[in-house]
Design an enzyme around this catalytic site. Structure first.
Site, PDB file in Angstrom:
ATOM      1  N   ARG A 208      26.179 -82.200 -17.239  1.00 30.88           N
ATOM      2  CA  ARG A 208      25.075 -81.289 -17.851  1.00 30.88           C
ATOM      3  C   ARG A 208      24.079 -80.890 -16.958  1.00 30.88           C
ATOM      4  O   ARG A 208      23.369 -82.001 -16.643  1.00 30.88           O
ATOM      5  CB  ARG A 208      24.625 -82.064 -19.029  1.00 30.88           C
ATOM      6  CG  ARG A 208      23.781 -81.378 -19.954  1.00 30.88           C
ATOM      7  CD  ARG A 208      22.959 -82.355 -20.876  1.00 30.88           C
ATOM      8  NE  ARG A 208      21.649 -82.803 -20.059  1.00 30.88           N
ATOM      9  CZ  ARG A 208      21.187 -83.855 -20.239  1.00 30.88           C
ATOM     10  NH1 ARG A 208      21.731 -84.770 -21.160  1.00 30.88           N
ATOM     11  NH2 ARG A 208      20.178 -84.215 -19.612  1.00 30.88           N
TER      12      ARG A 208
ATOM     13  N   HIS B 243      19.024 -81.930 -21.655  1.00 29.68           N
ATOM     14  CA  HIS B 243      19.965 -82.195 -23.206  1.00 29.68           C
ATOM     15  C   HIS B 243      19.401 -81.234 -24.036  1.00 29.68           C
ATOM     16  O   HIS B 243      20.266 -80.433 -24.611  1.00 29.68           O
ATOM     17  CB  HIS B 243      19.247 -83.675 -23.602  1.00 29.68           C
ATOM     18  CG  HIS B 243      20.081 -83.846 -25.069  1.00 29.68           C
ATOM     19  ND1 HIS B 243      21.465 -83.852 -25.021  1.00 29.68           N
ATOM     20  CD2 HIS B 243      19.495 -83.765 -26.362  1.00 29.68           C
ATOM     21  CE1 HIS B 243      21.635 -83.913 -26.488  1.00 29.68           C
ATOM     22  NE2 HIS B 243      20.581 -83.892 -27.180  1.00 29.68           N
TER      23      HIS B 243
ATOM     24  N   TYR C 134      14.582 -89.851 -16.541  1.00 31.90           N
ATOM     25  CA  TYR C 134      15.640 -90.508 -16.354  1.00 31.90           C
ATOM     26  C   TYR C 134      16.937 -90.537 -15.392  1.00 31.90           C
ATOM     27  O   TYR C 134      17.958 -91.074 -15.370  1.00 31.90           O
ATOM     28  CB  TYR C 134      16.243 -90.685 -17.954  1.00 31.90           C
ATOM     29  CG  TYR C 134      16.720 -89.432 -18.458  1.00 31.90           C
ATOM     30  CD1 TYR C 134      18.059 -89.068 -18.103  1.00 31.90           C
ATOM     31  CD2 TYR C 134      15.915 -88.858 -19.509  1.00 31.90           C
ATOM     32  CE1 TYR C 134      18.413 -87.911 -18.807  1.00 31.90           C
ATOM     33  CE2 TYR C 134      16.382 -87.534 -20.100  1.00 31.90           C
ATOM     34  CZ  TYR C 134      17.723 -87.338 -19.573  1.00 31.90           C
ATOM     35  OH  TYR C 134      18.243 -85.968 -20.356  1.00 31.90           O
TER      36      TYR C 134
HETATM   37  C1  LIG Z   1      24.774 -89.527 -35.446  1.00 33.13           C
HETATM   38  C2  LIG Z   1      23.605 -89.101 -34.553  1.00 33.13           C
HETATM   39  N1  LIG Z   1      23.169 -90.178 -33.929  1.00 33.13           N
HETATM   40  C3  LIG Z   1      22.034 -89.958 -33.036  1.00 33.13           C
HETATM   41  C4  LIG Z   1      21.900 -88.441 -32.889  1.00 33.13           C
HETATM   42  C5  LIG Z   1      20.737 -87.913 -31.763  1.00 33.13           C
HETATM   43  N2  LIG Z   1      21.303 -87.449 -30.844  1.00 33.13           N
HETATM   44  C6  LIG Z   1      21.516 -85.985 -30.671  1.00 33.13           C
HETATM   45  S1  LIG Z   1      22.608 -85.450 -29.420  1.00 33.13           S
HETATM   46  C7  LIG Z   1      22.592 -86.970 -28.764  1.00 33.13           C
HETATM   47  C8  LIG Z   1      23.533 -87.504 -27.759  1.00 33.13           C
HETATM   48  C9  LIG Z   1      24.963 -86.728 -27.860  1.00 33.13           C
HETATM   49  O1  LIG Z   1      25.568 -86.916 -26.275  1.00 33.13           O
HETATM   50  P1  LIG Z   1      27.056 -86.306 -25.956  1.00 33.13           P
HETATM   51  O2  LIG Z   1      27.812 -86.816 -27.305  1.00 33.13           O
HETATM   52  O3  LIG Z   1      27.378 -87.019 -25.004  1.00 33.13           O
HETATM   53  O4  LIG Z   1      27.024 -84.740 -26.214  1.00 33.13           O
HETATM   54  P2  LIG Z   1      26.063 -83.848 -25.106  1.00 33.13           P
HETATM   55  O5  LIG Z   1      24.669 -83.693 -25.917  1.00 33.13           O
HETATM   56  O6  LIG Z   1      25.831 -84.492 -23.829  1.00 33.13           O
HETATM   57  O7  LIG Z   1      26.809 -82.706 -25.177  1.00 33.13           O
HETATM   58  C10 LIG Z   1      22.294 -88.062 -29.553  1.00 33.13           C
HETATM   59  C11 LIG Z   1      22.278 -89.404 -29.302  1.00 33.13           C
HETATM   60  C12 LIG Z   1      22.580 -87.540 -33.568  1.00 33.13           C
HETATM   61  N3  LIG Z   1      22.156 -86.159 -33.346  1.00 33.13           N
HETATM   62  N4  LIG Z   1      23.301 -87.853 -34.482  1.00 33.13           N
END
Ligand SMILES: Cc1ncc(C[n+]2csc(CCOP(=O)(O)OP(=O)(O)O)c2C)c(N)n1
Ligand SMILES: [Mg+2]
Length: 384
Positions: A280, A284, A293
């Site tokens: 990425r 985010h 971070y």
């Molecule tokens: C069930 C849940 N827990 C926490 C969140 C907060 N949250 C949003 S995106 C994210 C990280 C997701 O990372 P990843 O699955 O690696 O996908 P990326 O964003 O890197 O594409 C989190 C923890 C959420 N949206 N849903």
């Protein structure tokens, strides 16, 4: 090899099964996880056997899809910073992962993407102006375009994966030959519901391709702090899913892996797991500041693996593209994006009175009270 690189050397980029050392503090023998890469970081073919042998016109269509994804991302970021766009999740750096997973799909297949899939959604038939509306908060932006077999994404990570699995089980029950492709992140892969989906799909031989986009980070959590074994393809073994690990910045590698996974599912042999190792490059979401971070050096190292530049090098070597064509295509696509922004601007008329609508068929009494108070306030401020 390092868990963050899809292949460590040219030998590992062959189709032969490889052993992967997944941890610095004691290697684990994972058996044989196949690692797929067709183009190396310079764009040279390192595995001709797996080259999907696409026509020049398809190669150019794929290239345009990747550039479109990048240009739309950059434009949306500028619009967000100027207050014209809501919070969104840029896909910058993940263009090969994105286009490589949808290229082998047919229009009758179903796609269940994550929130970081704008480039793939455009490929599937969503107009850019509609996606701009979506991320600016207009409900009509979420309406699935006519003739597009896509599911809406969910911000609740992993929540769309059991739904996609259910669609695949339905396809199998109907003895249809469609497949479902779903993607999610490394962070989402740790959600229990994703493990349950793997299991259901394997037991019921659901025609679904799980694509885990392992992009290094789940917001501020690096993959090493989140997954006991960061080689996510290894999870396939435990669930009975065939799995491969792909260099997700190599669009031809992605197409090779996803085509194989789709053929497998379409022929009735059940689900498949594709781990795409990518990065990425951007935020985010626009509400995030990764500088607090992660180190610049890490980002710089991945800049050198840019999926678009790598593909350009390959296309140049094949005489399909030259510098003049790269500039021209970039400009053409920029104009498409700007035209989409104009259409969006015409459609994006705020309707503040609407915020209580569309959630309940019958608005509960307490919300009716809030709505009346809110409408009164809008009136006082002369807001239409
Ligand atoms: C069930 C849940 N827990 C926490 C969140 C907060 N949250 C949003 S995106 C994210 C990280 C997701 O990372 P990843 O699955 O690696 O996908 P990326 O964003 O890197 O594409 C989190 C923890 C959420 N949206 N849903
Ligand atoms: Mg992630």
């Amino acid at each position: 090899m390092s868990p963050r690189s899809a292949t460590s050397n040219s030998a590992a980029s062959r189709t032969h099964p490889v052993r992967i050392e997944s941890r610095a503090d004691g290697s684990i023998d994972l058996g044989s996880i196949e690692v797929i890469r067709v183009l190396d970081e310079q764009g040279d073919v390192v595995n001709a056997d797996l080259d999907p042998s696409l026509s020049d016109s398809d190669l150019l269509r794929i290239y345009r899809g990747m550039v479109r994804s990048r240009r739309l991302d950059l434009r949306m970021l500028a619009m967000q910073r100027q207050g014209e766009m809501g919070t969104f999740a840029p896909g910058l750096g993940q263009e090969a992962t994105q286009i490589g997973q949808v290229y082998p799909m047919t229009s009758r297949d179903w796609y269940a993407p994550s929130y970081r899939s704008i480039g793939a959604q455009v490929w599937r038939g969503w107009s850019m102006d509609q996606l701009l509306l979506l991320w600016a908060g207009y409900f009509e932006g979420f309406g699935i375009p006519e003739g597009v077999n896509d599911l809406p994404f969910s911000i609740v990570i992993g929540a769309h994966v059991p739904v996609a699995t259910g669609v695949a089980m339905g396809i199998r029950n109907r003895k249809d030959d469609g497949v479902v492709v779903t993607n999610f992140g490394d962070g989402a892969s740790s959600q229990g519901i994703v493990a349950e989906s793997f299991n259901f799909a394997a037991v019921y031989k659901a025609p679904i391709i799980f694509i885990v986009e392992s992009n290094g980070w789940a917001i501020s959590t690096p993959i090493e702090k989140q997954c006991g074994n960061p080689v996510l393809a290894a999870r396939g073994v435990g669930f009975g899913l065939p799995a491969v690990r792909v260099d997700g910045n190599d669009v031809l590698g992605m197409i090779a892996a996803c085509s194989r996974a789709i053929d497998h599912a379409r022929s009735g042999r059940g689900p498949y797991l594709v781990e795409a190792v990518t990065y990425r490059m951007s935020l985010h979401t626009t509400a995030d500041d990764p500088k607090v971070y992660r180190k610049d050096e890490e980002v710089k190292a991945w800049e050198a693996k840019c999926p678009i530049r790598r593909f350009e090098n390959y296309l140049k070597a094949r005489d399909v593209l030259d510098d003049e064509a790269i500039a021209r295509i970039g400009e053409e696509i920029e104009q498409e994006v700007l035209a989409a922004r104009e259409t969006f601007r015409k459609r994006a008329v705020p309707r503040p009175k609407e915020i209580f609508d569309f959630v309940y068929e019958q608005l509960p009494a307490d919300l009716q009270g809030q709505k009346a108070e809110y409408l009164e306030r809008l009136k006082r401020k002369s807001v239409e």
